[in-house]
Design a protein around this motif. Structure first.
Motif, PDB file in Angstrom:
ATOM      1  N   ILE A  11       0.906  -1.165   0.084  1.00 24.65           N
ATOM      2  CA  ILE A  11       0.051   0.071  -0.049  1.00 24.65           C
ATOM      3  C   ILE A  11       0.862   1.254   0.044  1.00 24.65           C
ATOM      4  O   ILE A  11       0.633   2.117  -0.876  1.00 24.65           O
ATOM      5  CB  ILE A  11      -1.173   0.089   1.110  1.00 24.65           C
ATOM      6  N   ILE A  12       1.811   1.226   0.942  1.00 24.32           N
ATOM      7  CA  ILE A  12       2.561   2.380   0.937  1.00 24.32           C
ATOM      8  C   ILE A  12       3.318   2.908  -0.234  1.00 24.32           C
ATOM      9  O   ILE A  12       3.309   3.976  -0.816  1.00 24.32           O
ATOM     10  CB  ILE A  12       3.973   2.452   2.037  1.00 24.32           C
ATOM     11  N   PRO A  13       4.070   2.098  -0.973  1.00 25.53           N
ATOM     12  CA  PRO A  13       4.595   2.292  -2.046  1.00 25.53           C
ATOM     13  C   PRO A  13       3.770   3.044  -3.287  1.00 25.53           C
ATOM     14  O   PRO A  13       4.071   3.824  -3.929  1.00 25.53           O
ATOM     15  CB  PRO A  13       5.422   1.017  -2.592  1.00 25.53           C
ATOM     16  N   ILE A  14       2.335   2.351  -3.315  1.00 24.71           N
ATOM     17  CA  ILE A  14       1.397   2.754  -4.156  1.00 24.71           C
ATOM     18  C   ILE A  14       1.105   4.278  -3.935  1.00 24.71           C
ATOM     19  O   ILE A  14       0.863   5.101  -4.870  1.00 24.71           O
ATOM     20  CB  ILE A  14       0.266   1.892  -4.157  1.00 24.71           C
ATOM     21  N   LEU A  15       1.118   4.401  -2.755  1.00 24.46           N
ATOM     22  CA  LEU A  15       0.400   5.820  -2.304  1.00 24.46           C
ATOM     23  C   LEU A  15       1.407   7.055  -2.589  1.00 24.46           C
ATOM     24  O   LEU A  15       1.333   7.880  -3.186  1.00 24.46           O
ATOM     25  CB  LEU A  15       0.134   5.939  -0.766  1.00 24.46           C
ATOM     26  N   ILE A  16       2.733   6.760  -2.185  1.00 23.42           N
ATOM     27  CA  ILE A  16       3.979   7.409  -2.548  1.00 23.42           C
ATOM     28  C   ILE A  16       3.999   7.612  -4.023  1.00 23.42           C
ATOM     29  O   ILE A  16       4.279   8.824  -4.530  1.00 23.42           O
ATOM     30  CB  ILE A  16       5.091   6.922  -1.845  1.00 23.42           C
ATOM     31  N   PHE A  17       4.021   6.604  -4.804  1.00 24.54           N
ATOM     32  CA  PHE A  17       4.062   6.690  -6.241  1.00 24.54           C
ATOM     33  C   PHE A  17       2.994   7.622  -6.988  1.00 24.54           C
ATOM     34  O   PHE A  17       3.225   8.178  -7.671  1.00 24.54           O
ATOM     35  CB  PHE A  17       3.993   5.233  -6.957  1.00 24.54           C
ATOM     36  N   GLY A  18       1.926   7.360  -6.247  1.00 28.12           N
ATOM     37  CA  GLY A  18       0.713   8.169  -6.899  1.00 28.12           C
ATOM     38  C   GLY A  18       0.991   9.659  -6.448  1.00 28.12           C
ATOM     39  O   GLY A  18       0.529  10.540  -7.372  1.00 28.12           O
ATOM     40  N   VAL A  19       1.539  10.084  -5.227  1.00 33.39           N
ATOM     41  CA  VAL A  19       1.823  11.331  -4.903  1.00 33.39           C
ATOM     42  C   VAL A  19       2.824  11.839  -5.919  1.00 33.39           C
ATOM     43  O   VAL A  19       2.834  13.072  -6.454  1.00 33.39           O
ATOM     44  CB  VAL A  19       2.122  11.431  -3.705  1.00 33.39           C
TER      45      VAL A  19
END
Length: 267
Positions: A11-19
């Motif tokens: 989850i965290i990498p997806i959120l950071i990548f989205g930002v």
């Protein structure tokens, strides 16, 4: 606890990548709408050089993805930080170039998320979900094919030569040979080959991974600019020579016209 860790690693990498993607999208739009001459490559390079640079761009992207595959397969690597940063930047850039009107590209967006790089930079740890490594090997291999197809299409559409492939082949083969013969990492091999090719010696410049990436940018930027400078100088010399010939031709035509007029007056 293990399940929670796995969820966080997803989850965290997806959120950071989205930002990062959103920030990159904002910057990309601003650059596209900018009318600054500084951001216009045509202000620095002639059209012929721009076409060659576009070919080089496709080949370099192929080489970068190939290097990523090597780093995934090489577990023991010293320049993890630099490669992680590069992997994130390239992944965001490629994601920005995708057309999301197609379902395939929407899926590719999530497949491009550099889980291992973000986990390393955020938690200083290595991703333990091994199927993701295999997934990225396949995704990067796919993009190697994509950029090769773009290179071939661009070359054929614009009627360009393929001499650049010879240059790329020399650098790529030297890169592979140096990688195994010298027993160095892909980044070090790229630095050594680049320095040797541009006559800067056969050595690794830079102590850190970021320093080595910077040296790569500087070496090839200098090589490209020097090539453009030589081409510009040659064009200027040819233009001056042609202008001189044109003046001489105009002078002779004027003399011939005067002779014809004088001859007509005598008659």
């Amino acid at each position: 606890m293990e399940i929670f860790k796995v969820v966080c690693e997803l989850i965290i990498p997806i959120l950071i990548f989205g930002v990062l993607f959103a920030v990159g999208k904002f910057i990309h739009v601003r650059l596209l709408n900018s009318k600054s001459r500084i951001l216009n490559p045509g202000e620095y390079f002639p059209d012929e050089e721009l076409e060659t640079l576009k070919q080089v761009y496709y080949l370099v992207m192929m080489l970068i993805f190939f290097a990523f595959i090597l780093y995934i397969m090489i577990v023991q690597a010293n320049e993890v930080f630099a490669i992680a940063v590069l992997q994130i930047l390239v992944s965001v850039y490629v994601a920005l170039t995708l057309d999301y009107s197609y379902l395939k590209n929407k899926i590719l967006f999530f497949l491009l998320v550099p889980f291992e790089a973000i986990i390393f930079l955020v938690f200083n740890d290595f991703l333990m979900i091994w199927p993701i490594y295999l997934m990225h090997i396949l995704v990067y291999a796919y993009f190697i094919k994509v950029y090769f197809d773009k290179f071939r299409k661009y070359t054929e559409t614009n009627g360009l030569g393929i001499t650049i492939i010879l240059l790329f082949a020399i650098v790529f083969i030297s890169f592979i040979i140096t990688l195994f013969v010298e027993g160095v990492e892909p980044l070090n091999s790229a630095v050594m080959v680049s320095n040797a090719f541009t006559s800067n010696g056969y050595a690794i410049l830079g102590n850190s991974g970021i320093g080595k990436l910077t040296s790569l940018v500087l070496v090839w930027s200098g090589y490209i600019i020097s090539g453009v400078g030589t081409a510009t100088l040659t064009a200027a010399i040819m233009m001056r020579h042609n202008q001189k010939r044109e003046k001489e031709l105009n002078k002779r035509l004027d003399e011939l016209e005067s002779l014809i007029k004088n001859s007509n007056n005598k008659e």
